[in-house]
Scaffold this active site. Structure first.
Site, PDB file in Angstrom:
ATOM      1  N   ILE A  42       6.326   0.007  -3.579  1.00 55.44           N
ATOM      2  CA  ILE A  42       5.044   0.034  -4.274  1.00 55.44           C
ATOM      3  C   ILE A  42       4.632   0.836  -5.721  1.00 55.44           C
ATOM      4  CG2 ILE A  42       2.389   0.529  -3.649  1.00 55.44           C
ATOM      5  CD1 ILE A  42       3.041  -0.031  -0.781  1.00 55.44           C
ATOM      6  N   ASP A  87       9.855  16.976  -6.291  1.00 54.98           N
ATOM      7  CA  ASP A  87       9.532  16.975  -4.810  1.00 54.98           C
ATOM      8  C   ASP A  87       7.844  17.145  -4.797  1.00 54.98           C
ATOM      9  OD1 ASP A  87       8.931  17.570  -2.258  1.00 54.98           O
ATOM     10  OD2 ASP A  87      10.581  18.735  -1.797  1.00 54.98           O
ATOM     11  N   GLY A 118       7.471   8.108   6.640  1.00 52.08           N
ATOM     12  CA  GLY A 118       7.878   8.680   7.809  1.00 52.08           C
ATOM     13  C   GLY A 118       7.172   8.095   9.063  1.00 52.08           C
ATOM     14  N   TYR A 180       2.172  10.263  11.318  1.00 51.44           N
ATOM     15  CA  TYR A 180       1.803   9.500  10.156  1.00 51.44           C
ATOM     16  C   TYR A 180       0.576   8.909  10.224  1.00 51.44           C
ATOM     17  CZ  TYR A 180       2.648   5.402   6.778  1.00 51.44           C
ATOM     18  OH  TYR A 180       2.727   4.571   5.792  1.00 51.44           O
ATOM     19  N   LYS A 184      -2.160   9.756   7.306  1.00 49.53           N
ATOM     20  CA  LYS A 184      -3.089   8.521   6.489  1.00 49.53           C
ATOM     21  C   LYS A 184      -4.292   8.493   6.804  1.00 49.53           C
ATOM     22  CE  LYS A 184       0.523   7.140   4.181  1.00 49.53           C
ATOM     23  NZ  LYS A 184       0.850   7.195   2.885  1.00 49.53           N
ATOM     24  N   ILE A 213       4.257  -4.471   4.179  1.00 50.99           N
ATOM     25  CA  ILE A 213       4.467  -4.787   2.858  1.00 50.99           C
ATOM     26  C   ILE A 213       6.177  -4.802   3.019  1.00 50.99           C
ATOM     27  CG2 ILE A 213       4.401  -3.970   0.468  1.00 50.99           C
ATOM     28  CD1 ILE A 213       1.880  -4.625   1.705  1.00 50.99           C
ATOM     29  N   THR A 215       8.919  -4.173   1.167  1.00 52.42           N
ATOM     30  CA  THR A 215       9.598  -3.479   0.347  1.00 52.42           C
ATOM     31  C   THR A 215      10.912  -3.506   0.428  1.00 52.42           C
ATOM     32  OG1 THR A 215       9.514  -1.559   1.922  1.00 52.42           O
ATOM     33  CG2 THR A 215       7.569  -1.901   0.149  1.00 52.42           C
TER      34      THR A 215
END
Length: 274
Positions: A42, A87, A118, A180, A184, A213, A215
């Protein structure tokens, strides 16, 4: 003569964006953008969409060779792009990135804080503290640091668009790791909070929140026989592509969304309807 050159450049960039299948936002021509997590997926697609619209783009990611390869591909397509390894969970590296980006393209007008990952499911009883902190840092702390690093210049110039990256996992409990999902969900609220703080300075802060998505990494991980079952979760009858998210980000970067802030766009094929 200067006006004629500007018109020519506008026509060239508009044609490039149209040829690449991206929506065209002429107000973006000549602006600058920095996208974190931009080596693949993305982030890379968003960088390509912005560059096709005449934006000078800085790409940042941990993988030096991948981010440089993506930047080179954008340049080969006629866009303006530079790539730097960073990073984005480390404050010192983001401060260095700001210096490099400013030297390369000038002050940043559009920030895409897209670092994350992750989400692979790990039962909470088997998740150790190091894992939890790592995922939160990668998704939420990286967003905080990127925004904090590039926001002061936007406030000073009284303009800017910041786009954060959440996930359907932050909206609905499901198959992602709890760390995760929590991170988010944190990005969603962080976006709203910052938007409320900085709107008075002319800076907008919005979020894109993708569902499934396709990817490069997802294409490798999802067995072909599972795809029909996954597709059934989406009223629009297909899995998303990186360009679906990139087009939402492009809209949020442009003046077409000039009266939108604190908004989350769920790029989710109808799975989320809020």
């Amino acid at each position: 003569m200067s006006t004629d050159n500007t018109n020519d450049n506008t026509a060239d960039n508009t044609a490039a964006a149209t040829a690449n299948g991206y929506p065209v936002y002429p107000d973006l021509i000549g602006r600058t953008a920095l996208i974190t997590g931009a080596s693949r997926g993305i982030g890379a697609e968003t960088a390509r969409a912005l560059a096709a619209n005449g934006v000078r783009v800085v790409l940042a990611a941990r993988d030096k060779s991948a981010v440089e390869e993506t930047a080179e591909a954008i340049r080969a397509a006629g866009g303006s792009a530079v790539g730097f390894a960073a990073d984005c969970t480390e404050q010192a590296e983001l401060e260095r990135l700001r210096e490099l980006a400013t030297e390369a393209v000038g002050p940043i007008d559009v920030l895409g804080a897209f670092v994350g990952g992750g989400g692979d499911p790990v039962p909470i009883e088997r998740m150790d503290l190091a894992q939890f902190r790592s995922v939160v840092d990668l998704n939420l702390t990286s967003t905080f640091l990127a925004v904090q690093t590039f926001l002061p210049s936007m406030i000073e110039r009284r303009r800017g668009s910041i786009i954060t990256m959440a996930s359907t996992a932050g909206r609905l409990p499901g198959f992602a790791a709890a760390s995760y999902a929590a991170a988010k969900a944190g990005v969603l609220m962080f976006t709203r909070h910052v938007a409320g703080e900085v709107g008075k300075h002319g800076v907008r802060v919005n979020c894109v929140s993708p569902s499934a998505i396709m990817t490069e990494s997802q294409r490798e991980r999802i067995p072909a026989d599972r795809l029909p079952m996954i597709v059934k979760q989406f009223p629009l009858g297909r899995i998303g592509e990186p360009v679906d998210v990139a087009q939402a980000a492009l809209f949020l970067a442009s003046d077409a969304s000039s009266w939108l802030t604190g908004l989350t766009i769920d790029v989710a094929g109808g799975r989320i309807m809020i």
